[in-house]
Scaffold this active site. Structure first.
Site, PDB file in Angstrom:
ATOM      1  CB  CYS A 130      28.298  35.264 -74.117  1.00  0.00           C
ATOM      2  SG  CYS A 130      28.711  33.544 -74.403  1.00  0.00           S
ATOM      3  NE  ARG A 150      30.683  30.055 -70.315  1.00  0.00           N
ATOM      4  CZ  ARG A 150      30.697  31.346 -70.055  1.00  0.00           C
ATOM      5  NH1 ARG A 150      29.960  32.164 -70.782  1.00  0.00           N
ATOM      6  NH2 ARG A 150      31.425  31.817 -69.090  1.00  0.00           N
ATOM      7  NE  ARG A 166      23.056  38.267 -72.636  1.00  0.00           N
ATOM      8  CZ  ARG A 166      23.364  36.985 -72.838  1.00  0.00           C
ATOM      9  NH1 ARG A 166      24.608  36.578 -72.680  1.00  0.00           N
ATOM     10  NH2 ARG A 166      22.442  36.111 -73.171  1.00  0.00           N
ATOM     11  CE  LYS A 174      23.610  28.095 -75.267  1.00  0.00           C
ATOM     12  NZ  LYS A 174      23.420  29.194 -74.317  1.00  0.00           N
ATOM     13  CG  ASN A 175      19.755  29.055 -75.650  1.00  0.00           C
ATOM     14  OD1 ASN A 175      20.642  28.850 -74.822  1.00  0.00           O
ATOM     15  ND2 ASN A 175      19.897  29.908 -76.654  1.00  0.00           N
ATOM     16  CG  ASP A 194      21.902  32.722 -80.224  1.00  0.00           C
ATOM     17  OD1 ASP A 194      22.346  33.780 -79.758  1.00  0.00           O
ATOM     18  OD2 ASP A 194      21.086  32.005 -79.614  1.00  0.00           O
TER      19      ASP A 194
END
Ligand code: EPU
Length: 420
Positions: free
Chosen positions: A120, A401, A125, A24-25, A309
């Site tokens: 999220c 997601r 952030r 994903k990232n 994570d």
């Protein structure tokens, strides 16, 4: 999408083989990176997740031609029709990684205007380091309360020194530098596997990127980037989540198509707890070596340290370990919300700021739980699998997601999990 709950009948061992999806990232940076290219590009091994679908919507709104085949995990993007450099606030707020359009559009057009990113809620952030990097490369920061806005001709020969190690900031600076005709050096960079993957993608289009995976990255940009057909790496966090889920149910599971060297921080902790971790070229097999695992201490750190994570998923495993475990979360200020939920299942937890103490109990029992963010959602699925009785998880859109078809993958391994 997301309008269902996940129902889990716990206490079943996971057994068998499963496959990891694309990262994903990585995907969320590689897709915007295509905007830097002067020709169409193709990307394979894309995870079929909501974040990817949001990025495709944004690309189309910008004027790119996109052919997405979710079944083949393949996308073809032709960025030649893109003429505007503004991503609406509405679209940007749908995900965190919309901030990569800043670096990509600035690199392509010398200007980018992107709404503040969503994503999220795991603590504050800020994006100050992203903006600092763009300014160091020659752009002016014109951001206002609604839009992040950077503009200016980017100059070769610049250095960027990050005051704080940031994955997003490092990747954004790499994107912005990829077309600058000359050398850019980034110092104090993050070293995550997805940074190396983005570097490889930029290199495959004609930029020269050296040092990704270390704390200094040297980029020699190329003002005309060419077609690339690129396959992204497997998802490190999905791999870890599946490893933890297997350990949590005391089953024997082989996770195929992963990169074991990316998993070392987690594998070492699992071994310390009494879980056997067998690594082969592209697969990891998890086996329980004890009836009750040992408590361990975990401190989250940038790669190659223990990933934040995976802190949320592994915290569930610690709730039934023998003894007291301590978790120190050093990356995000609000990443223990899964622990409030698991208390409803009988876990004994004490949270004090960035520290959590978990006193292992023998068993968890099923409960109705709310996913508060992506990895918290995955954590609660693990809690449901390891507990006795029925668990119901709400707010499942968070899980969609970032995890590809998680319940299908778990069902194939023997979990009793369904959408209701
Ligand atoms: N930070 C700043 N200023 C900045 C940027 C970051 O102070 O300009 C701080 C953050 O507040 C945080 C720390 O630096 O305390 C690290 O943040 P980083 O920039 O590394 O994280 P990110 O880019 O916001 C990405 C992933 C996260 C993952 C982190 C850490 C994406 C889209 N997100 O976030 O993934 O937790 O790196 O590895 O790639 C997830 O997948 O669930 C997720 C949250």
């Amino acid at each position: 999408m997301g309008s269902y709950k996940l129902k889990i009948e716990g206490g079943r061992k996971l057994e068998g083989e499963t496959y990891v999806s694309g990262g994903k990232n990585t995907a969320v940076a590689v897709i915007p990176a295509v905007l830097l290219c002067d020709e169409p590009c193709e990307i394979d091994n894309l995870p079929d997740i909501e974040d990817v679908r949001v990025l495709i919507d944004i690309l189309k709104e910008l004027g790119a031609q996109v052919e997405y085949d979710a079944e083949r995990r393949h996308i073809a993007i032709d960025p030649r029709g893109v003429t505007q450099c503004r991503v609406s606030s509405e679209q940007s707020q749908r995900m965190r990684a919309s901030y990569y359009f800043l670096g990509a559009l600035l690199g392509r057009f010398g200007e980018a205007q992107v709404g503040y990113p969503g994503g999220c809620n795991i603590g504050s952030r800020p994006v100050d380091q992203h903006l600092k990097a763009f300014e160091a490369l020659g752009a002016a920061d014109l951001s206002d309360t609604e839009y992040l806005h950077v503009k200016g001709e980017l100059k070769p020969g610049r250095r960027v020194v990050f005051d704080k190690i940031t994955v997003g900031g490092t990747m954004n600076a790499m994107l912005a530098a990829a077309r600058i005709p000359g050398k850019t050096v980034l110092y104090n960079t993050a070293r995550e596997p997805h940074i190396v993957d983005l570097a490889n993608f930029l290199s495959s289009m004609g930029a020269t990127v050296v040092g990704a995976g270390t704390n200094t990255i040297r980029i020699t940009g190329c003002p005309k980037l060419h077609h690339s057909s690129y396959t992204i790496i497997p998802d490190q966090i999905e791999t870890g989540t599946l490893m933890i889920a297997a350990a949590a149910t005391h089953g024997i599971v082989t996770i195929c198509g992963c990169i074991p060297t990316h998993m070392e921080a987690l594998s070492c902790k699992l071994l310390e707890m009494g879980v056997m971790v067998d690594e082969e070229d592209d697969r990891i097999t998890i086996r329980p070596a004890r009836k009750r695992y040992r408590a361990v201490n975990i401190k989250t750190e940038e790669y190659p340290g223990f990933p934040t994570d995976l802190q949320q998923p592994i915290s569930m495993l610690l709730t039934t370990c023998e003894g007291c475990s301590k978790i120190e979360e050093t990356i995000f200020s609000n990443r223990f919300r899964q622990l409030n939920e698991v208390e409803k299942m009988g876990a004994q937890v004490l949270v004090n700021g960035q520290l959590a103490m978990i006193n292992g109990v023998e068993k968890l029992h099923g409960a109705t739980l709310e996913a508060t963010d992506l990895r918290a959602g995955a954590a609660l699925v693990i809690a449901g699998l390891m507990s006795e009785g029925t668990t119901l998880i709400t707010n499942t859109e968070y899980i969609e997601r970032g995890y590809e078809h998680i319940e299908e993958k778990l069902r194939i391994l023997g979990a009793v999990i369904s959408r209701v």
